[in-house]
Design an enzyme around this catalytic site. Structure first.
Site, PDB file in Angstrom:
ATOM      1  N   ASP A 241     -21.533  14.769  49.128  1.00 47.79           N
ATOM      2  CA  ASP A 241     -20.497  14.623  50.138  1.00 47.79           C
ATOM      3  C   ASP A 241     -21.113  14.338  51.505  1.00 47.79           C
ATOM      4  OD1 ASP A 241     -17.671  15.105  51.159  1.00 47.79           O
ATOM      5  OD2 ASP A 241     -18.812  16.569  52.323  1.00 47.79           O
TER       6      ASP A 241
ATOM      7  N   GLU B  78     -21.353   9.444  48.889  1.00 49.95           N
ATOM      8  CA  GLU B  78     -20.123   9.204  49.644  1.00 49.95           C
ATOM      9  C   GLU B  78     -20.540   8.670  51.018  1.00 49.95           C
ATOM     10  OE1 GLU B  78     -16.181  11.439  51.431  1.00 49.95           O
ATOM     11  OE2 GLU B  78     -18.213  12.039  51.909  1.00 49.95           O
TER      12      GLU B  78
END
Length: 773
Positions: free
Chosen positions: A408, A463
């Site tokens: 993330d 990401e």
């Protein structure tokens, strides 16, 4: 988490006739060197010619000599700079890349010198925290900011027992075996340099809980060390890495239809069978690392090694993962190494006692605080920070048997500005400059090397909204080492179209350009919507299409309204064109497969701590008289088609016919030919469709079929025989770059996929029977 504006990234494959999307680069990158003529034919071309008659002159792709002829002598690239051979646009940034590589090599050499190997370094979770060692129970914690340290807990009635400090700031205490019972509460008490004491949860704790029913209670660390009889016994081996990756993004806590936090056991027993039946071969689990604030969606992690106790115990999570492996499904962890919750009482942020950066997990001052996330930022240069993060990855791979990670907030890690208020245009100067956080890049290189060394079949996903080149190239080439990047600009594009552009004004060349605008030497995961698009304040694709009629107009016992007709048709088309052209893998968020009507909103003070929007309404697709079942069946059919033909991951991709006037796209992906008719009103009888080979073509997937809520206008038992484009007058004539074509019926707002029939056989169409129902 998304910060910066997602902009198109320049592709490394020439797009001879694709219309460039707004905001993209103005010049196509040169083709990779050493590309032979035979290899060039197999290279993925993203689009074909604009609408024209066969008699019109065609625009021809001209490639540099280096692209069509192999050099007489192949030069050996400098170590760590092989990526420049793949992407010549990097040549102007070799100094930066060389420095990055040297930092990576020196960091790795330092780890190997002091710890033996990168893998041994990442085994530190076996030495830190509370561990068994030579017949004793030993607790170690790196806390150089403390002047004294004591271990407290249920085992000693919370009366501190002194710990000893070594020269590097690691505190240790040795206890008799069995001194701390499994499941008992523990904390470390640290004396602040200012003289006062603070209680902290051990940074390496494997489980942490909060007392039930106590308002404002703080978390306690739990010593997780069950006896052999209570430990999960692994049954299934890891499945092989999927050839064509189909990811089901899921949040265990909100997976129940009831107003509660669902458990790992509930997910295993009730949701996992749905995922398997739909045809997904990977699950991406969110919010597994413990986070004190549920409403953070799991992104404000407090205890990186701890399994979130809201949904159960580590053993129950292991059982879920084991069951998934038994279904042939890989399990990915949505890992958060981009920042840490500011919560010092409940998490590892509490180990910052004001000590200098070189003795800290965290950066200091403005560099240590994320203004938009209100969280702490890690010191990726620190030796002990690297020990902690790399060991965290090894723990989840080896102890919990995750098969990989979705990292993330990678954009925040890659740049000192974290992407805040920064719109990336695609210029390479934005990726390789003093704004680049080389320490974080080096950590990600080490992380990818470690994970793939431990588990060659591991899957790692970035990401990243910036589009940094070589992010998904192997580390030994000088890349950062990820296997995939998320195509984060695609959901934004769909929102832009649905919000601001009338259906009749949708540009097919613009759509193809955006879907195909990616780096073809790096793999992209295409998706229409993830959890980001479903959060409160935003809307799912289905809700954006149908709005309130999702509550009033979804009965299959009555004729659909025009709104529902349009919404159902476009929902199927949007998902399919993204699968066919948007990447080399596909992702969908839990519930979106059947067009979940509601947004996500976690229990919080602003909604009176309600779970109403923090659940999934499975009954909608299970109820036979509701239209949600058709969307669910369509999702399963598209994935079944990929299981049969691997079209999503196939390197052959070519939009051969792009007709903006008719709003038609014909796209080849692998052995399939997709015909998309986005026109809101026009049916095309006898539409000429270019096909790659002469022969007989049959329908293998049809969004207008009754099984998927359509009108059943396309015949599935019709043989479509090809006709040659060449004529006596023009023996070299082609039809949209193809030597033959077929005639088909293409109803408004439908997608139909065709495949050349095998000799003596048939290609039966994928129907609703392939769905999970």
């Amino acid at each position: 988490m998304v910060l910066a504006t997602a902009m198109p990234t320049p592709s490394l494959t020439c797009h001879p006739t694709a219309k460039e999307p707004a905001g993209g680069l103005q010049h196509a990158a040169p083709a990779p060197r050493g590309l032979t003529a035979a290899r060039r034919r197999a290279a993925p071309l993203s689009s074909g010619a604009p609408l024209r008659s066969a008699a019109q002159s065609r625009r021809v792709l001209t490639m540099p000599a280096a692209a069509t002829e192999a050099p007489a002598t192949a030069s050996v690239p400098e170590e760590g700079l092989a990526i420049v051979e793949i992407d010549p646009n990097l040549a102007g940034h070799q100094e930066h890349l060389r420095y990055r590589w040297q930092q990576y090599k020196s960091t790795l050499a330092s780890i190997e010198q002091h710890e033996g190997s990168l893998a041994d370094f990442a085994r530190s979770y076996e030495r830190y925290g509370i561990v068994h060692e030579q017949g004793n129970l030993v607790y170690r914690e790196w806390a150089p900011g403390a002047t004294e340290a004591e271990l407290i807990g249920d085992f000693n009635d919370w009366k501190g027992q002194a710990m000893q400090r070594d020269d590097f700031g690691t505190w240790t205490i040795k206890l008799p075996e069995g001194a701390i019972a499994h499941g008992s509460r523990v904390k470390i008490r640290l004396r602040h340099p200012g003289g006062w004491w603070v209680d902290r949860i051990p940074a390496w704790i494997k489980w942490a809980t909060v007392p039930q029913g106590v308002m404002g209670a703080k978390y306690d660390g739990i010593h997780w060390d069950p006896p052999p009889s209570e430990r999960h016994r692994w049954v299934h081996s890891r499945p092989p890495r999927p050839q064509s990756l189909r990811i089901y993004e899921a949040h265990v806590g909100m997976s129940s239809e009831e107003d509660k936090v669902a458990s790992y056991t509930y997910f295993k027993d009730n949701v996992l069978p749905r995922i398997k039946a739909l045809g997904y071969n990977a699950i991406q689990l969110m919010a597994v690392q413990e986070h004190a604030y549920y409403g953070s969606f799991g992104y404000h992690v407090t205890n990186p090694f701890a399994v979130s106790s809201r949904s159960g115990t580590p053993e129950e999570l292991k059982a879920l993962i084991d069951a998934a492996h038994g279904c042939g499904i890989s399990v990915l962890l949505d890992v958060v190494h981009s920042h840490i919750s500011l919560n010092a009482d409940d998490g590892m942020a509490g180990f910052d006692l004001g000590q200098p950066e070189e003795a800290n997990y965290f950066k200091q001052g403005d560099a240590g605080y994320h203004s938009q996330w209100d969280s702490r930022l890690l010191n990726y240069k620190g030796f002990e920070t690297l020990r902690y993060l790399l060991s965290n990855l090894r723990y989840w791979v080896e102890e919990m048997r995750f098969d990989g990670f979705r990292f993330d907030g990678v954009t925040s890690m890659l740049y000192h500005h974290h992407g805040i208020n920064f719109g990336f245009s695609g210029g390479y100067h934005e990726y390789f400059s003093p704004a680049t956080n080389v320490d974080a890049v080096v950590y990600l290189m080490l992380a990818n090397k470690l994970v793939h060394d431990l588990l060659p079949d591991a899957i790692t996903i970035a990401e990243d909204v910036s589009g940094m080149p070589a992010l998904c190239r192997p580390v030994d080439e000088g890349g950062v080492g990820f296997d995939y990047r998320l195509g984060m600009g695609l959901p934004d594009y769909w929102i832009e179209l649905l919000k601001h552009v009338k259906d009749e004004d949708w540009s097919m060349s613009g759509l193809v350009g955006r879907l195909c605008d990616r780096r073809y030497t790096e793999k992209t995961i295409g998706y229409c919507e993830s959890h980001d698009q479903a959060l409160v304040g935003d809307q799912t694709v289905a809700f954006r299409l149908m709005g309130a009629e999702m509550y009033t107009g979804m009965s299959a016992l009555q004729e659909p309204s025009l709104v529902v007709q349009r919404g159902m048709a476009l929902h199927k088309m949007i998902r399919t064109v993204t699968m066919a052209l948007g990447g080399e893998a596909y992702l969908s968020f839990m519930g979106n497969e059947f067009g979940h009507p509601e947004w996500l909103d976690f229990p919080r003070e602003g909604n009176d701590w309600s779970y109403l929007y923090c659940r999934r309404q499975w009954s909608l697709c299970d109820t036979d008289h509701l239209r949600y079942k058709f969307l669910n069946a369509w999702d399963a059919a598209c994935l079944a088609l990929d299981e049969r033909y691997n079209y999503i991951s196939n390197s052959w991709q070519w939009a051969t016919m792009i007709d903006d006037e008719k709003q038609i796209i014909v796209a080849e992906r692998g052995p399939l030919v997709f015909v998309f008719n986005f026109s809101p009103s026009e049916d095309y009888e006898g539409l000429k469709v270019p096909v790659p080979e002469p022969g007989k073509y049959r329908v293998v997937l049809d969004s207008d079929a009754f099984d998927f809520g359509g009108q059943g206008r396309v015949g599935h038992d019709v043989d479509h025989f090809s006709s040659p484009a060449a004529t006596e007058e023009d023996p070299e004539a082609q039809y949209f770059t193809r030597g033959q074509y077929i005639y088909v019926l293409s109803p408004s707002r439908t997608v139909v996929a065709y495949k050349k029939a095998e000799e003596g056989g048939q290609n039966p169409a994928i129907s609703g029977a392939w769905g999970w129902r």
